[in-house]
Enzyme design. Structure first.
Site, PDB file in Angstrom:
ATOM      1  N   ARG A   1       6.656  -2.004   0.177  1.00 24.83           N
ATOM      2  CA  ARG A   1       6.066  -1.182  -0.878  1.00 24.83           C
ATOM      3  C   ARG A   1       5.289  -0.039  -0.241  1.00 24.83           C
ATOM      4  O   ARG A   1       4.527  -0.247   0.728  1.00 24.83           O
ATOM      5  CB  ARG A   1       5.138  -2.043  -1.734  1.00 24.83           C
ATOM      6  CG  ARG A   1       4.192  -1.260  -2.599  1.00 24.83           C
ATOM      7  CD  ARG A   1       3.488  -2.092  -3.641  1.00 24.83           C
ATOM      8  NE  ARG A   1       2.203  -1.519  -4.038  1.00 24.83           N
ATOM      9  CZ  ARG A   1       2.049  -0.398  -4.740  1.00 24.83           C
ATOM     10  NH1 ARG A   1       3.087   0.290  -5.135  1.00 24.83           N
ATOM     11  NH2 ARG A   1       0.843   0.052  -5.051  1.00 24.83           N
ATOM     12  N   VAL A   2       5.497   1.160  -0.755  1.00 26.25           N
ATOM     13  CA  VAL A   2       4.723   2.327  -0.318  1.00 26.25           C
ATOM     14  C   VAL A   2       4.044   2.875  -1.563  1.00 26.25           C
ATOM     15  O   VAL A   2       4.697   3.430  -2.438  1.00 26.25           O
ATOM     16  CB  VAL A   2       5.603   3.393   0.380  1.00 26.25           C
ATOM     17  CG1 VAL A   2       5.936   2.967   1.797  1.00 26.25           C
ATOM     18  CG2 VAL A   2       6.899   3.669  -0.371  1.00 26.25           C
ATOM     19  N   GLY A   3       2.743   2.651  -1.671  1.00 26.67           N
ATOM     20  CA  GLY A   3       2.079   2.981  -2.922  1.00 26.67           C
ATOM     21  C   GLY A   3       0.701   3.562  -2.725  1.00 26.67           C
ATOM     22  O   GLY A   3       0.277   3.835  -1.605  1.00 26.67           O
ATOM     23  N   SER A   4       0.016   3.731  -3.837  1.00 29.55           N
ATOM     24  CA  SER A   4      -1.357   4.216  -3.775  1.00 29.55           C
ATOM     25  C   SER A   4      -2.296   3.073  -4.148  1.00 29.55           C
ATOM     26  O   SER A   4      -1.876   2.065  -4.724  1.00 29.55           O
ATOM     27  CB  SER A   4      -1.550   5.401  -4.722  1.00 29.55           C
ATOM     28  OG  SER A   4      -1.311   4.980  -6.039  1.00 29.55           O
TER      29      SER A   4
ATOM     30  N   ARG B   1       8.944   9.581  -6.803  1.00 28.67           N
ATOM     31  CA  ARG B   1       8.607   9.415  -5.378  1.00 28.67           C
ATOM     32  C   ARG B   1       9.803   8.858  -4.607  1.00 28.67           C
ATOM     33  O   ARG B   1      10.020   9.190  -3.445  1.00 28.67           O
ATOM     34  CB  ARG B   1       7.426   8.468  -5.206  1.00 28.67           C
ATOM     35  CG  ARG B   1       6.105   9.088  -5.471  1.00 28.67           C
ATOM     36  CD  ARG B   1       5.731  10.013  -4.326  1.00 28.67           C
ATOM     37  NE  ARG B   1       4.412  10.555  -4.565  1.00 28.67           N
ATOM     38  CZ  ARG B   1       3.868  11.555  -3.890  1.00 28.67           C
ATOM     39  NH1 ARG B   1       4.540  12.137  -2.926  1.00 28.67           N
ATOM     40  NH2 ARG B   1       2.675  11.982  -4.165  1.00 28.67           N
TER      41      ARG B   1
ATOM     42  N   ARG C   1      -2.083  14.103  -1.448  1.00 26.36           N
ATOM     43  CA  ARG C   1      -1.348  12.851  -1.697  1.00 26.36           C
ATOM     44  C   ARG C   1       0.032  12.927  -1.057  1.00 26.36           C
ATOM     45  O   ARG C   1       0.506  11.967  -0.484  1.00 26.36           O
ATOM     46  CB  ARG C   1      -1.236  12.581  -3.201  1.00 26.36           C
ATOM     47  CG  ARG C   1      -2.463  11.877  -3.741  1.00 26.36           C
ATOM     48  CD  ARG C   1      -2.144  11.125  -5.026  1.00 26.36           C
ATOM     49  NE  ARG C   1      -1.934  12.032  -6.141  1.00 26.36           N
ATOM     50  CZ  ARG C   1      -2.912  12.583  -6.839  1.00 26.36           C
ATOM     51  NH1 ARG C   1      -4.169  12.310  -6.555  1.00 26.36           N
ATOM     52  NH2 ARG C   1      -2.653  13.382  -7.843  1.00 26.36           N
TER      53      ARG C   1
ATOM     54  N   GLY D   1       6.054   2.984  -6.485  1.00 28.65           N
ATOM     55  CA  GLY D   1       5.980   2.693  -7.912  1.00 28.65           C
ATOM     56  C   GLY D   1       6.708   3.754  -8.736  1.00 28.65           C
ATOM     57  O   GLY D   1       7.409   3.445  -9.694  1.00 28.65           O
TER      58      GLY D   1
ATOM     59  N   GLU E   1      -4.782  -2.228  -6.042  1.00 27.00           N
ATOM     60  CA  GLU E   1      -3.513  -1.634  -6.467  1.00 27.00           C
ATOM     61  C   GLU E   1      -2.932  -2.591  -7.507  1.00 27.00           C
ATOM     62  O   GLU E   1      -3.688  -3.362  -8.086  1.00 27.00           O
ATOM     63  CB  GLU E   1      -2.603  -1.349  -5.246  1.00 27.00           C
ATOM     64  CG  GLU E   1      -2.402  -2.490  -4.283  1.00 27.00           C
ATOM     65  CD  GLU E   1      -1.306  -3.417  -4.721  1.00 27.00           C
ATOM     66  OE1 GLU E   1      -1.642  -4.536  -5.157  1.00 27.00           O
ATOM     67  OE2 GLU E   1      -0.127  -3.069  -4.621  1.00 27.00           O
ATOM     68  N   MET E   2      -1.635  -2.520  -7.776  1.00 28.19           N
ATOM     69  CA  MET E   2      -1.164  -3.292  -8.928  1.00 28.19           C
ATOM     70  C   MET E   2       0.123  -4.088  -8.672  1.00 28.19           C
ATOM     71  O   MET E   2       0.711  -4.602  -9.623  1.00 28.19           O
ATOM     72  CB  MET E   2      -0.982  -2.365 -10.147  1.00 28.19           C
ATOM     73  CG  MET E   2      -2.267  -1.660 -10.546  1.00 28.19           C
ATOM     74  SD  MET E   2      -2.138  -0.639 -12.017  1.00 28.19           S
ATOM     75  CE  MET E   2      -2.009  -1.884 -13.285  1.00 28.19           C
ATOM     76  N   GLU E   3       0.567  -4.207  -7.422  1.00 26.35           N
ATOM     77  CA  GLU E   3       1.896  -4.800  -7.212  1.00 26.35           C
ATOM     78  C   GLU E   3       2.031  -5.800  -6.059  1.00 26.35           C
ATOM     79  O   GLU E   3       2.941  -6.643  -6.082  1.00 26.35           O
ATOM     80  CB  GLU E   3       2.933  -3.682  -6.979  1.00 26.35           C
ATOM     81  CG  GLU E   3       3.256  -2.832  -8.192  1.00 26.35           C
ATOM     82  CD  GLU E   3       2.277  -1.680  -8.405  1.00 26.35           C
ATOM     83  OE1 GLU E   3       1.493  -1.377  -7.461  1.00 26.35           O
ATOM     84  OE2 GLU E   3       2.272  -1.095  -9.490  1.00 26.35           O
TER      85      GLU E   3
ATOM     86  N   ARG F   1      17.275   3.145 -16.829  1.00 32.45           N
ATOM     87  CA  ARG F   1      15.913   3.374 -17.361  1.00 32.45           C
ATOM     88  C   ARG F   1      15.150   4.445 -16.593  1.00 32.45           C
ATOM     89  O   ARG F   1      13.908   4.449 -16.589  1.00 32.45           O
ATOM     90  CB  ARG F   1      15.086   2.081 -17.339  1.00 32.45           C
ATOM     91  CG  ARG F   1      15.571   1.066 -18.349  1.00 32.45           C
ATOM     92  CD  ARG F   1      14.769  -0.201 -18.274  1.00 32.45           C
ATOM     93  NE  ARG F   1      15.302  -1.152 -19.230  1.00 32.45           N
ATOM     94  CZ  ARG F   1      14.606  -1.652 -20.252  1.00 32.45           C
ATOM     95  NH1 ARG F   1      13.362  -1.330 -20.413  1.00 32.45           N
ATOM     96  NH2 ARG F   1      15.175  -2.493 -21.078  1.00 32.45           N
TER      97      ARG F   1
ATOM     98  N   SER G   1      -5.736   6.810  -2.911  1.00 31.98           N
ATOM     99  CA  SER G   1      -5.694   8.023  -3.735  1.00 31.98           C
ATOM    100  C   SER G   1      -7.025   8.298  -4.411  1.00 31.98           C
ATOM    101  O   SER G   1      -7.285   9.414  -4.844  1.00 31.98           O
ATOM    102  CB  SER G   1      -4.605   7.876  -4.803  1.00 31.98           C
ATOM    103  OG  SER G   1      -4.860   6.720  -5.581  1.00 31.98           O
ATOM    104  N   ASP G   2      -7.859   7.267  -4.536  1.00 34.31           N
ATOM    105  CA  ASP G   2      -9.144   7.447  -5.218  1.00 34.31           C
ATOM    106  C   ASP G   2     -10.116   6.370  -4.750  1.00 34.31           C
ATOM    107  O   ASP G   2      -9.698   5.359  -4.186  1.00 34.31           O
ATOM    108  CB  ASP G   2      -8.968   7.363  -6.744  1.00 34.31           C
ATOM    109  CG  ASP G   2      -8.322   6.059  -7.174  1.00 34.31           C
ATOM    110  OD1 ASP G   2      -7.088   5.968  -7.084  1.00 34.31           O
ATOM    111  OD2 ASP G   2      -9.052   5.133  -7.552  1.00 34.31           O
TER     112      ASP G   2
ATOM    113  N   HIS H   1      19.003  -4.818 -14.263  1.00 38.97           N
ATOM    114  CA  HIS H   1      18.217  -3.579 -14.333  1.00 38.97           C
ATOM    115  C   HIS H   1      18.540  -2.576 -13.245  1.00 38.97           C
ATOM    116  O   HIS H   1      17.861  -1.555 -13.115  1.00 38.97           O
ATOM    117  CB  HIS H   1      16.715  -3.910 -14.284  1.00 38.97           C
ATOM    118  CG  HIS H   1      16.286  -4.786 -15.412  1.00 38.97           C
ATOM    119  ND1 HIS H   1      16.303  -6.166 -15.318  1.00 38.97           N
ATOM    120  CD2 HIS H   1      15.876  -4.487 -16.666  1.00 38.97           C
ATOM    121  CE1 HIS H   1      15.890  -6.670 -16.466  1.00 38.97           C
ATOM    122  NE2 HIS H   1      15.630  -5.691 -17.301  1.00 38.97           N
TER     123      HIS H   1
HETATM  124  N1  HPA Z   1      -6.637   0.725  -9.620  1.00 37.98           N
HETATM  125  C1  HPA Z   1      -5.432   0.179  -9.591  1.00 37.98           C
HETATM  126  N2  HPA Z   1      -4.407   0.736  -8.980  1.00 37.98           N
HETATM  127  C2  HPA Z   1      -4.615   1.899  -8.336  1.00 37.98           C
HETATM  128  C3  HPA Z   1      -5.850   2.509  -8.330  1.00 37.98           C
HETATM  129  C4  HPA Z   1      -6.919   1.888  -9.000  1.00 37.98           C
HETATM  130  O1  HPA Z   1      -8.056   2.392  -9.029  1.00 37.98           O
HETATM  131  N3  HPA Z   1      -5.734   3.673  -7.624  1.00 37.98           N
HETATM  132  C5  HPA Z   1      -4.460   3.740  -7.222  1.00 37.98           C
HETATM  133  N4  HPA Z   1      -3.769   2.669  -7.647  1.00 37.98           N
END
Ligand code: HPA
Length: 236
Positions: free
Chosen positions: A87-90, A24, A219, A20, A181-183, A43, A205-206, A4
Site C-alpha cells: 500500500r502506498v498511501g497518505s 494515483r 504531496r 487508495g 490512516e484507514m487501510e 467502478r 499529508s497532515d 470487482h
Molecule cells: N485520518 C485518517 N486517514 C488519513 C488522515 C487522517 O487524518 N490523513 C491522511 N489519511
C-alpha cells in the site's frame, strides 16, 4: 475477471502497488512503469500492469477504508495469485516526532474496525507487516537518503476520517501509534490469512495535533519518494 476487477487471468503481476486513489494508480503507472496498460476500470477503480526495471508490476486503486481495500486485496490474492501488495498511501501524523511530508512504514496496525472482531470472534489479533518487505523497504528508504524524516512503527487504521472520539486516537498515540490512516490493518490481516505478503508505506499529508497540511505539489513529490521505496522493496 473477478467480481470487482475486470482484468483477465494473468494480466496482473505478482507485485501490486496499492494507492487508495485510482487516479494515483494511473499517475504511478504513467510516471514509473514502462509499457503500462490499463487492465481494469470496473467502478472507476483503475488498475494497470507494466514493468519497472524489468520486473512486472501492477498498480491497483483500493478506494478509501478497510471494507473497500478488503474487496480488492482479497480478489488480487485469491483470484489473480498476487504474492505481494504494498500500500502506498497518505496518513495523518499523531506524534510530535512525526512531521508532515515524513514517510511512515507501518510495522503493525491498530484499528477501531469491527472486521477482525468478527473474524476472530473477539480474540485480539495483531496485524503486522511482512518482515521481508518491511526490511527491504527500510533499507530502500535509508539508501534513498530522503530529505524528509523516516519512521518505522505502529499506525492506527481508523474507519473514521472524522473520529467521533478524538481522545481515543490520542490515547493510541500515547501508546506509540505514529500516524492514522484507514487501510493497513485489513491489508495485513487478509495477506496473513491467505499466506501472502503485505506492507503499508505512507507519506504524512497532515498533522492531527497541529492541523498542518501539505500542498498538492508537495504531496506529489513525497508520493514519488514513497513509490520508489515500494518498488525497490517489492522487487527485491
Ligand atoms: N485520518 C485518517 N486517514 C488519513 C488522515 C487522517 O487524518 N490523513 C491522511 N489519511
Amino acid at each position: 475477471m473477478s467480481t470487482h476487477i475486470g482484468a483477465a487471468p494473468g494480466e496482473i503481476a505478482p507485485l501490486v502497488l496499492m494507492p487508495g486513489d485510482p487516479l494515483r494508480a494511473r499517475w504511478i503507472a504513467e510516471t514509473f512503469l514502462d509499457d503500462a496498460r490499463c487492465v481494469t476500470e470496473v467502478r472507476g477503480m483503475l488498475g494497470y500492469t507494466g514493468t519497472w526495471r524489468g520486473h512486472r508490476v501492477s498498480v491497483q486503486g483500493s478506494g478509501m477504508g478497510q471494507p473497500s481495500l478488503a474487496i480488492y486485496a482479497t480478489e488480487l490474492f485469491r483470484d489473480y495469485d498476487v504474492q505481494n501488495i504494498v500500500r502506498v498511501g497518505s496518513a495523518g501524523a499523531l506524534s510530535e516526532r512525526v512531521a508532515v511530508r515524513d514517510v511512515v512504514i507501518a510495522t503493525g496496525a491498530c484499528t477501531d474496525s469491527r472486521m477482525n472482531v468478527i473474524r476472530f470472534e473477539g480474540l485480539d489479533y495483531a496485524p503486522v507487516a511482512d518482515f521481508a518487505l518491511l526490511r527491504a523497504a527500510v533499507e530502500a528508504a535509508e539508501a534513498a537518503e530522503l530529505s524528509v524524516g523516516l519512521h518505522v512503527g505502529l499506525v492506527h487504521s481508523s474507519d473514521s476520517f472524522y473520529p467521533a472520539r478524538p481522545e481515543l486516537v490520542a490515547r493510541l498515540a500515547e501508546y506509540g501509534a505514529l500516524a492514522v490512516e484507514m487501510e493497513a490493518s485489513a491489508l495485513y490481516t487478509i495477506a496473513a490469512g491467505l499466506g501472502r505478503r503485505a506492507l503499508a508505506v505512507c507519506t504524512v499529508s497532515d498533522h492531527v495535533l497541529t492541523g498542518e497540511e501539505t500542498s498538492a505539489e508537495e504531496r506529489e513529490r513525497t508520493f514519488s519518494d514513497m513509490v520508489g521505496i515500494a518498488l525497490s522493496a517489492g522487487t527485491r
